[in-house]
Design a protein around this motif. Structure first.
Motif, mmCIF file in Angstrom:
data_model
loop_
_atom_site.group_PDB
_atom_site.id
_atom_site.type_symbol
_atom_site.label_atom_id
_atom_site.label_comp_id
_atom_site.label_asym_id
_atom_site.label_seq_id
_atom_site.Cartn_x
_atom_site.Cartn_y
_atom_site.Cartn_z
ATOM 1 N N VAL A 4 -60.500 -22.084 -1.139
ATOM 2 C CA VAL A 4 -60.181 -23.402 -0.603
ATOM 3 C C VAL A 4 -61.112 -24.412 -1.268
ATOM 4 N N PRO A 5 -60.585 -25.508 -1.815
ATOM 5 C CA PRO A 5 -61.436 -26.501 -2.487
ATOM 6 C C PRO A 5 -62.245 -27.327 -1.493
ATOM 7 N N MET A 6 -63.369 -26.786 -1.097
ATOM 8 C CA MET A 6 -64.245 -27.482 -0.155
ATOM 9 C C MET A 6 -65.688 -27.152 -0.491
ATOM 10 N N ARG A 7 -66.566 -28.049 -0.162
ATOM 11 C CA ARG A 7 -67.978 -27.838 -0.475
ATOM 12 C C ARG A 7 -68.542 -26.715 0.396
ATOM 13 N N SER A 8 -69.360 -25.875 -0.202
ATOM 14 C CA SER A 8 -70.037 -24.783 0.493
ATOM 15 C C SER A 8 -69.065 -23.935 1.296
ATOM 16 N N GLY A 9 -68.157 -23.296 0.598
ATOM 17 C CA GLY A 9 -67.237 -22.418 1.299
ATOM 18 C C GLY A 9 -65.957 -22.159 0.545
ATOM 19 N N ARG A 10 -65.936 -22.468 -0.762
ATOM 20 C CA ARG A 10 -64.720 -22.246 -1.522
ATOM 21 C C ARG A 10 -64.250 -20.789 -1.481
ATOM 22 N N SER A 27 -57.660 -32.327 5.586
ATOM 23 C CA SER A 27 -58.650 -31.689 4.734
ATOM 24 C C SER A 27 -58.075 -30.409 4.140
ATOM 25 N N PRO A 28 -58.609 -29.969 2.999
ATOM 26 C CA PRO A 28 -58.134 -28.715 2.391
ATOM 27 C C PRO A 28 -58.255 -27.525 3.341
ATOM 28 N N LEU A 29 -59.292 -27.530 4.193
ATOM 29 C CA LEU A 29 -59.468 -26.412 5.126
ATOM 30 C C LEU A 29 -58.344 -26.375 6.156
ATOM 31 N N ILE A 30 -58.002 -27.544 6.717
ATOM 32 C CA ILE A 30 -56.919 -27.604 7.698
ATOM 33 C C ILE A 30 -55.601 -27.181 7.066
ATOM 34 N N GLU A 31 -55.351 -27.662 5.859
ATOM 35 C CA GLU A 31 -54.130 -27.278 5.148
ATOM 36 C C GLU A 31 -54.089 -25.772 4.913
ATOM 37 N N GLU A 61 -72.130 -20.656 4.372
ATOM 38 C CA GLU A 61 -70.714 -20.703 3.993
ATOM 39 C C GLU A 61 -69.888 -19.801 4.894
ATOM 40 N N ALA A 62 -70.402 -18.637 5.222
ATOM 41 C CA ALA A 62 -69.681 -17.695 6.078
ATOM 42 C C ALA A 62 -69.394 -18.297 7.439
#
Length: 306
Positions: free
Chosen positions: A278-284, A4-8, A305-306
């Motif tokens: 980060v390209p992710m929903r509710s938290g970019r 996922s983008p977050l893990i990356e 999001e926080a």
């Protein structure tokens, strides 16, 4: 599978962080659960510290059991008992047996333990119908842990089981990493303390309490430094001062102010911007950087999001 983008993003951020060691402190063992062990922990003694029985039964001389068969049993006179807590194993003859329990001390001689269900007891005698190997059901000194052996490695988070293992070695204090000091800011002209009455256009600052709780939950020492207004120069100055003592900084809100990437510019001014969203929903609006070798993590002001 693709990460996922977050893990990356997390990996990129962690890889960019310089390796640094936080100072150590020594704490009582009872207060060490959840702490990070600072250095390898070596055992000061053998465990067990003496040979001991691990089942209930009878202690006999191994050689005396060699001729025992179903048709020709060998009988021993029960000459006494070694109770758990006794400090010595008494001498006894080849035709004698000593009753033992789990934890009973034994000597280094070629002895064996006849388990209770393999013994035929009649009065003051016990018979066996098979031979037993030497040191059968006997734990040798140091079979669990050798003196000087590494019990726990530096960097591990101490669990309740670890605490018990350390206590079994007679250790009452351990050297752990000092808890990281994490300073947390909330940001935004519209943000007010969560204890204040809400007025039109204002937003209660629930993030400060939530994020400080998350910092505490994961082992840090959280310090809330207040709600910062959308004044770039003022915030930049305070952040620079904060980085002298804090091990990490967390900022909530202020991601974009008046068309300017406020927090991104703030991190860049303090040090190096590693991730700008980060390209992710509710938290970019997740921004991460490094200043003075210390991590800065910036999250959105919207609590989910926080």
């Amino acid at each position: 599978p693709e990460e996922s983008p977050l893990i990356e993003a997390q990996k990129k951020f962690i890889d960019a962080l310089p390796l640094r060691s936080i100072a150590s402190e020594t704490v009582p063992l009872a207060e060490a659960v959840g702490r990070i062990l600072y250095e390898d922990l070596a055992s000061p003694e053998n465990s067990p510290s003496y040979p001991r029985v691990i089942v209930e039964g009878f202690l006999v001389h191994t050689a005396a059991t060699e001729g025992a068969t179903e048709d020709s049993s060998v009988t021993f006179n029960i000459a006494g008992e070694i109770k758990p807590g006794d400090s010595v194993c008494p001498n006894f003859k080849a035709d004698e047996a000593l009753q033992v329990a789990t934890g009973s001390i034994v000597s280094d001689q070629p002895l064996s333990v006849v388990r209770m269900w393999e013994a035929q007891v009649e009065g003051s005698q016990v018979s066996i119908t098979r031979p037993f190997p030497p040191r059968f059901f006997i734990e040798e000194m140091g079979c669990d842990i050798q003196q000087g052996a590494t019990v726990l490695e530096a960097g591990c988070r101490l669990t309740a089981m670890d605490i018990g293992n350390i206590a079994s070695l007679g250790i009452d204090q351990v050297k752990v990493t000092r808890r990281p000091r994490v300073t947390m800011f909330s940001s935004g002209d519209e943000v007010i303390p969560y204890t204040e009455a809400v007025k039109p256009g204002a937003i209660r600052d629930s993030n400060s309490v939530m994020l400080c709780a998350a910092i505490t939950e994961t082992g840090g020492l959280a310090s809330f430094a207040g709600i910062m207004k959308d004044d770039f120069e003022c915030f930049a100055s305070i952040l620079k001062t904060t980085l002298k003592d804090a091990d990490m900084v967390v900022i909530s809100g202020g991601t974009a102010v008046g068309g300017r990437d406020f927090i991104s510019d703030l991190v860049s001014a303090a040090g190096e911007l590693i991730l700008d969203g980060v390209p992710m929903r509710s938290g970019r609006p997740l921004i991460m950087g490094i200043a003075e070798g210390k991590p800065i993590v910036c999250v959105a002001g919207h609590p989910p999001e926080a």
